[in-house]
Design a protein around this motif. Structure first.
Motif, PDB file in Angstrom:
ATOM      1  N   ALA A 174       5.849  -3.821  -1.511  1.00  0.00           N
ATOM      2  CA  ALA A 174       5.191  -2.575  -1.901  1.00  0.00           C
ATOM      3  C   ALA A 174       4.238  -2.059  -0.835  1.00  0.00           C
ATOM      4  O   ALA A 174       3.174  -1.523  -1.141  1.00  0.00           O
ATOM      5  CB  ALA A 174       4.467  -2.756  -3.237  1.00  0.00           C
ATOM      6  N   GLY A 175       4.633  -2.216   0.446  1.00  0.00           N
ATOM      7  CA  GLY A 175       3.876  -1.569   1.510  1.00  0.00           C
ATOM      8  C   GLY A 175       3.958  -0.062   1.337  1.00  0.00           C
ATOM      9  O   GLY A 175       5.017   0.475   0.997  1.00  0.00           O
ATOM     10  N   ALA A 176       2.858   0.628   1.532  1.00  0.00           N
ATOM     11  CA  ALA A 176       2.779   2.053   1.186  1.00  0.00           C
ATOM     12  C   ALA A 176       3.799   2.905   1.930  1.00  0.00           C
ATOM     13  O   ALA A 176       4.442   3.781   1.331  1.00  0.00           O
ATOM     14  CB  ALA A 176       1.369   2.566   1.450  1.00  0.00           C
TER      15      ALA A 176
ATOM     16  N   LEU B  58       9.770  -2.971  -7.314  1.00  0.00           N
ATOM     17  CA  LEU B  58       8.811  -3.455  -6.330  1.00  0.00           C
ATOM     18  C   LEU B  58       8.362  -4.874  -6.653  1.00  0.00           C
ATOM     19  O   LEU B  58       8.060  -5.195  -7.812  1.00  0.00           O
ATOM     20  CB  LEU B  58       7.594  -2.526  -6.272  1.00  0.00           C
ATOM     21  N   ILE B  59       8.330  -5.712  -5.611  1.00  0.00           N
ATOM     22  CA  ILE B  59       7.836  -7.088  -5.727  1.00  0.00           C
ATOM     23  C   ILE B  59       6.708  -7.226  -4.706  1.00  0.00           C
ATOM     24  O   ILE B  59       6.932  -7.622  -3.559  1.00  0.00           O
ATOM     25  CB  ILE B  59       8.950  -8.125  -5.468  1.00  0.00           C
ATOM     26  N   PRO B  60       5.481  -6.850  -5.076  1.00  0.00           N
ATOM     27  CA  PRO B  60       4.390  -6.842  -4.102  1.00  0.00           C
ATOM     28  C   PRO B  60       4.013  -8.239  -3.629  1.00  0.00           C
ATOM     29  O   PRO B  60       4.209  -9.224  -4.354  1.00  0.00           O
ATOM     30  CB  PRO B  60       3.231  -6.198  -4.876  1.00  0.00           C
TER      31      PRO B  60
ATOM     32  N   ASN C  69      -0.751  -0.810  -4.915  1.00  0.00           N
ATOM     33  CA  ASN C  69       0.242   0.229  -4.586  1.00  0.00           C
ATOM     34  C   ASN C  69       1.336   0.275  -5.647  1.00  0.00           C
ATOM     35  O   ASN C  69       1.723   1.350  -6.120  1.00  0.00           O
ATOM     36  CB  ASN C  69       0.890  -0.059  -3.232  1.00  0.00           C
ATOM     37  N   ALA C  70       1.854  -0.906  -5.998  1.00  0.00           N
ATOM     38  CA  ALA C  70       2.958  -0.992  -6.961  1.00  0.00           C
ATOM     39  C   ALA C  70       2.531  -0.493  -8.342  1.00  0.00           C
ATOM     40  O   ALA C  70       3.284   0.223  -9.019  1.00  0.00           O
ATOM     41  CB  ALA C  70       3.457  -2.432  -7.042  1.00  0.00           C
TER      42      ALA C  70
ATOM     43  N   ALA D 242       8.613   3.867 -10.112  1.00  0.00           N
ATOM     44  CA  ALA D 242       9.157   2.530  -9.825  1.00  0.00           C
ATOM     45  C   ALA D 242       8.947   1.602 -11.005  1.00  0.00           C
ATOM     46  O   ALA D 242       8.179   1.898 -11.936  1.00  0.00           O
ATOM     47  CB  ALA D 242       8.469   1.949  -8.588  1.00  0.00           C
ATOM     48  N   ARG D 243       9.624   0.458 -10.938  1.00  0.00           N
ATOM     49  CA  ARG D 243       9.348  -0.677 -11.807  1.00  0.00           C
ATOM     50  C   ARG D 243       8.771  -1.783 -10.930  1.00  0.00           C
ATOM     51  O   ARG D 243       9.020  -1.820  -9.720  1.00  0.00           O
ATOM     52  CB  ARG D 243      10.624  -1.163 -12.517  1.00  0.00           C
TER      53      ARG D 243
END
Length: 356
Positions: free
Chosen positions: A262-264, A279-281, A294-295, A304-305
């Motif tokens: 989840a990089g911007a 997203l898997i931050p 961010n996520a 997003a999920r």
């Protein structure tokens, strides 16, 4: 008439370079001369070397760690050396303005610019500012943010919300080239999985453990990080890349769903391209928690999920992909309202306004 010169800086991860890569060709088109200060061995050197007409200057840089290390003793001296090197480069090249994208290599550059009296514009991609940008912000002329909420974390007198700068080239992908690169067909949807420029061991393992199930429903592009390609796993419908640059636009042209850190910069690019994302931050144990924020912001906005890395198992991974596919129409409907083209023009205008 004397040509304008701009110096860019930023590095450490691809996220600290991509906005610069997006802006540099636009300034070149307008006749600006371009210099870049980065680290000796960082990913920025590789990415910038692929751009014609950019003079690259490597400097010494340190890293502020959140753990005990002997390197913490050495790093202040590396930073001091980097400030001196950057001071000399700025004095020699005489840029009209400096644009900093963050990362620890940017700190010596911003400090040297202040000593030289050269205005600096800094860009913060994440919801909350990173440590390098926090250290730099007192010395810059203007702070630009990707998220409107970031304004409450910075000096609002010199901060402007601009949105995300997305590379123009990503909209120019060729589906036929993407299919040729992967040997995919149009019979099944394409799932793109990427764990950041350095890769993610846990994500890579779960993806490979889940292939038997996933390949029943998808064709999979797996960008797993340099040095992490496992040739034994190659099979029909599953293709691996260590890192992708030039070909990314063509791979995105055939992508129906994406699973990503989840990089911007990355998630705003997927948003601009209207690709439903899971997203898997990066976990708090491996980062300052910026990707988690961010996520959460993207999930709250309906773009997003999200599943956090601590919750990641083979079963939860497959279930979340199923849910992503199910909720994709709603995500796409929300994404329709997002416009990405204004940010780039705004950033360029602000940089020019601040040049001396």
């Amino acid at each position: 008439m004397k040509k304008k010169r701009i110096l860019f800086t930023g590095g450490g991860t691809a996220g600290h370079v991509i906005v610069n890569v997006a802006l540099i060709p636009l300034f070149q088109k307008e006749g600006w001369e371009i210099d870049y200060i980065g680290s000796k061995d960082g990913i920025e050197r590789k990415l910038i070397s692929e751009l014609p007409g950019v003079q690259y200057y490597p400097i010494s840089t340190g890293k502020l760690r959140r753990y005990m290390s002997i390197e913490n003793i050495k790093d202040p001296f590396k930073v001091l050396k980097g400030i001196f090197q950057a001071w000399r480069i700025i004095g020699k090249r005489k840029p009209s303005v400096i644009f900093s994208k963050g990362g620890f290599v940017s700190v010596p550059v911003v400090l040297a610019a202040k000593l030289r009296g050269v205005p600096t514009v800094i860009h913060e991609s994440d919801y909350t500012p990173g440590l390098a940008n926090k250290l730099s912000m007192p010395f810059v002329k203007q702070i630009l943010t990707t998220f409107p909420e970031t304004l409450k974390y910075v000096n609002q007198k010199k901060a402007t919300y601009v949105g995300a700068v997305v590379r123009e080239e990503l909209f120019m992908g060729d589906k036929q080239k993407g299919l040729k690169l992967t040997n995919f067909t149009t019979d099944k949807p394409v799932l793109l999985i990427m764990g950041g420029s350095a890769g993610s061991q846990k994500m890579n393992e779960i993806v490979r453990d889940s292939l038997d199930t996933l390949l029943d429903h998808f064709q999979i592009i797996h960008i797993c990080g340099e040095g992490h390609v496992d040739e034994k796993m190659n099979q029909a419908g599953y293709v691996q890349f260590g890192y992708v640059n030039e070909e990314l636009k063509d791979l995105l042209a055939i992508t129906n769903f994406v699973i990503s850190r989840a990089g911007a910069n990355a998630i705003f690019e997927f948003l601009a391209l209207k690709i439903p994302m899971l997203l898997i931050p990066l976990s708090r144990a491996a980062s300052r928690g910026d990707q988690i924020i961010n996520a959460k912001s993207f999930t709250k906005s309906g773009y997003a999920r999200t599943i956090e890395e601590e919750q990641l198992t083979k079963e939860s991974f497959i279930d979340e992909i199923t849910q992503l596919q199910k909720h994709a129409p709603a995500l796409l409907e929300t994404m329709k309202n997002y416009q990405s083209d204004q940010a780039r023009d705004t950033v360029m205008a602000i940089i020019k306004e601040n040049s001396k």
